[in-house]
Design a protein around this motif. Structure first.
Motif: not given
Length: 743
Positions: A341-360
């Motif tokens: 909210v405008p006057t209150f902040a919290i801490g958040v943990h974010q984990g991410f795992d991604g795999d991408y493959r592209q051909d052109s």
């Protein structure tokens, strides 16, 4: 009696005469500005005769200025910003940008390596090493470059193998515990085969200070290494194949942000005001989360690719094929600052795992220059397939369970196109160009939004909501223009062109759909209007002049442009069904108009002045981000009304050596960073940023020494501000010393 007459020193006189002769020889050799050969229109031409607004930065200039990544290049280009955010490279051209860096998003400006489109912004801010040049094209380039080029295109062109035996090694050190190294070797195996290998590493400590009460290090550090192997095989005098293999590994900390309160006050009122705090305060993360304890952040990126380019001279036409396969893996853990909210902040943990493959693949046929008609036509095909996992923790203060998870995959994007462009010499001094491209984009995605009590989904206690969508969009874009030689060294041009960026989808599902064994009943479904967003389109009118004068010792590139944007795609976090989601919406309409002037002047023997001036008016015509408050008339992001850039470099003859010194200064007007989903506008004050360098080399010596400094003022500012209130600051002052040896 004292003789007060001045007696000339013969050695000093000889040195002065030698220096004067050296300067005169230098003046004769460098009176004219050198021509630069570019491939902006997919065929070789000199930049001064190419009817496109563009900037070209040579590999030598990149190394001298220490611009060893795309994010460092933007400050040197007119009406271009290249900002490295926590979620990838943000490219802004003439006020047009894109913030959706997720697997379902697309940028508004294309980033390419040797003509190969690099889809993911997280994979674009890699190291520059053994570079021939960087071509930056401003304005829509859809006819020849294809998808996602409504704002423009950046093409990084690496050095190809040659028939010359040569090598180079360089080492650098500087403040923030900077350590860098690069090496290159080029070997002509025989007249038909040449091989080139290059490698580089870059390391420095974090620019940020941790005041959170933990022993953890923060981000804005650097730890990467890269390598490339190239081979050119000539089958005959008319056919050659160029192969490239590359690999890069990046291990850095993605905790690169600080709270926006480091830069602004009054955010809770809805009107952020610049604080003017000191640099140390701005670069310190002192946020202590009330709901959790920060963990050590980290990031690991691994990318590799293979590319092949075939050129075959068939007589009246030439055949070109460009193909590639690329893989990208990305995983990280970061500690968010999340303003609930405008006057209150919290801490958040974010984990991410991604795999991408592209051909052109691209197959293109082009006629040869020499006749009144030159033309090219081709086919293009692209596919990207990805699997990602986002995991958010510590969102209980928002009423969410301990784990808020987004498993997604596969997400697939396919694009195919047919294109062609022809230029006809109506008169010896007048040419007309017409081109068109038909593109079809298919996007599909399946996944879910999981509300979990633990790290692993438990059907007995947890809930899954389906994310599934498929969309096909297509568009024919075109380009029409004329260019004329209005004087022996002056060309003028007028171009009308259109641009297109594919539509897409947000999280959610349509009622009645089913994927992955998950139903989408009406109570949790979203409307088609919420799920999908429309393609972004653009019509551009641009006129320009490119001229060389003062016996070709000076140049001026002038461009004026007017854009009419429709369905501009803007992204941010919004609450959907009681949970935060990353949402892209169409902004209605926007207008962009401006002027760009840049060039160079050989003002004195050995001395060159470069300059650039931009004027820009980029604003929304129609946009109501929350359905209530209109943003019509407000400026687009990162669109200062004017910027001025001046640079000067001079070469001094010192007997048997040469000293080169130069400086570059950029003055920018203020601009805004908007967060429409939160109804916030952050105004970044006007600023000045200066760089300088000095280089020493003895005549004929294989070694040289260079010292440089970037951001002499040592001022920082926010590069990005997101919907949570996380701000990524620019880098502070950097000193570096480079030693180079060539053979």
């Amino acid at each position: 009696m004292i003789d007060r007459r001045v007696r000339p020193n013969r050695h000093l006189l000889a040195a002065c005469i030698a220096a004067l002769c050296s300067d005169l020889a230098m003046a004769q050799a460098n009176a004219e500005l050198p021509e630069v050969v570019v491939t902006a229109q997919r065929t070789s031409s000199v930049e001064s005769k190419t009817p496109v607004a563009m900037s070209v930065v040579s590999g030598e200039r990149l190394a001298t200025a220490g611009l060893d990544s795309p994010a460092l290049l933007g400050e040197r280009l007119p009406n271009v910003r290249l900002d490295n955010s926590y979620d990838g490279l943000r490219i802004t051209m003439r006020g047009v940008t894109s913030a959706d860096t997720t697997d379902k998003g697309d940028p508004s400006a294309a980033f390419m390596m040797d003509g190969i489109y690099i889809a993911r912004p997280q994979n674009q801010n890699l190291a520059f090493y053994d570079i021939d040049r960087v071509e930056v094209l401003r304005g829509p380039q859809g006819t020849l470059y294809g998808r996602n080029t409504t704002a423009g295109a950046v093409n990084v062109i690496t050095n190809a193998p040659t028939q010359q035996l040569e090598g180079m090694v360089a080492l650098e050190g500087g403040n923030h515990h900077t350590r860098k190294g690069s090496a290159m070797v080029n070997v002509p195996v025989n007249p038909a085969l040449a091989i080139r290998a290059a490698a580089a590493f870059n390391r420095h400590d974090s620019f940020l200070t941790n005041a959170q009460g933990t022993p953890h290090t923060l981000g804005q550090d650097r730890d990467d290494w890269s390598a490339r192997l190239s081979a050119r095989l000539a089958f005959s005098n008319t056919a050659a194949l160029l192969l490239r293999l590359d690999h890069s590994t990046v291990r850095d900390n993605v905790d690169v942000f600080v709270p926006d309160t480091n830069f602004y006050r009054g955010i809770e009122t809805g009107t952020p005001v610049w604080r003017g705090a000191g640099r140390n305060t701005q670069l310190t993360n002192a946020f202590v989360p009330p709901n959790t304890v920060p963990e050590q952040g980290h990031g690991r990126k691994r990318t590799s690719g293979v590319g092949a380019e075939l050129a075959w001279d068939l007589g009246p036409v030439s055949l070109h094929w460009l193909g590639s396969h690329r893989q990208f893996a990305n995983d990280f853990l970061t500690n968010y600052y999340y303003r609930a909210v405008p006057t209150f902040a919290i801490g958040v943990h974010q984990g991410f795992d991604g795999d991408y493959r592209q051909d052109s693949h691209e197959l293109r046929v082009a006629t040869k220059a020499g006749g009144p008609l030159t033309a090219q036509a081709g086919l293009y095909w692209f596919r990207e397939r990805s699997n990602t996992l986002y995991t958010f923790r510590d969102l209980e203060p928002l009423g969410l369970p301990p784990y808020y998870v987004f498993p997604t995959g596969p997400t697939e994007a396919r694009s195919k196109a047919v294109f062609g462009q022809a230029t006809y010499a109506v008169l010896p001094w007048l040419r007309a160009t017409l081109g068109a491209r038909w593109t079809e984009d298919d996007k599909t995605r399946v996944g879910s939004t999981n509300f979990q009590q633990g790290p692993v989904f438990n059907p007995a206690t947890d809930l899954k909501l389906l994310n599934a969508a498929a969309l096909t969009t297509h568009k024919t874009t075109w380009r029409a223009g004329i260019d004329a030689d209005v004087a022996p060294n002056t060309m003028a041009y007028l171009t009308v062109s259109t641009g297109y960026k594919a539509g897409g989808f947000n999280d959610g599902c349509l009622a009645g759909s089913r994927q992955l064994g998950i139903e989408c009943p009406a109570p949790v479904a979203v409307s088609a209007q919420t799920l999908f967003y429309q393609p972004e389109t653009l019509k551009s009118v641009e006129a320009g002049v490119k001229t060389r004068f003062w016996d070709k010792r000076a140049s001026l590139n002038l461009a004026v442009f007017d854009y009419d944007y429709k369905n501009l795609q803007l992204s941010g976090v919004a609450m959907v069904m009681g949970a935060p989601r990353y949402v892209t919406r169409n902004a209605g309409q926007a207008s962009v108009r401006g002027l760009e002037a840049d060039g160079a002047v050989n003002v004195v023997p050995g001395g060159r002045l470069t300059y650039a001036l931009t004027l820009l008016d980029a604003h929304y015509d129609e946009y109501v981000p929350d359905g209530v408050h209109s943003w019509a008339g407000r400026k687009l992001d990162r669109a200062p009304s004017h910027t001025v850039t001046l640079g000067y470099e001079h070469r001094f003859g010192l007997g048997q050596a040469e000293l080169t010194a130069g400086a570059n200064v950029r003055r920018s007007a203020s601009y805004v960073i908007g967060v429409p989903t939160q109804q916030l506008e952050y105004r970044v004050p006007s600023y000045t940023s200066s760089d300088a360098h000095v280089r020493y080399q003895r005549d004929g010596a294989p070694w040289s020494v260079l010292a440089r400094v970037r951001n002499i003022e040592n001022k920082v500012r926010p590069l990005t501000v997101d919907s949570f209130g996380m701000s990524v600051p620019s880098e502070p002052r950097v000193f570096e010393v480079r030693g180079e040896y060539r053979f």
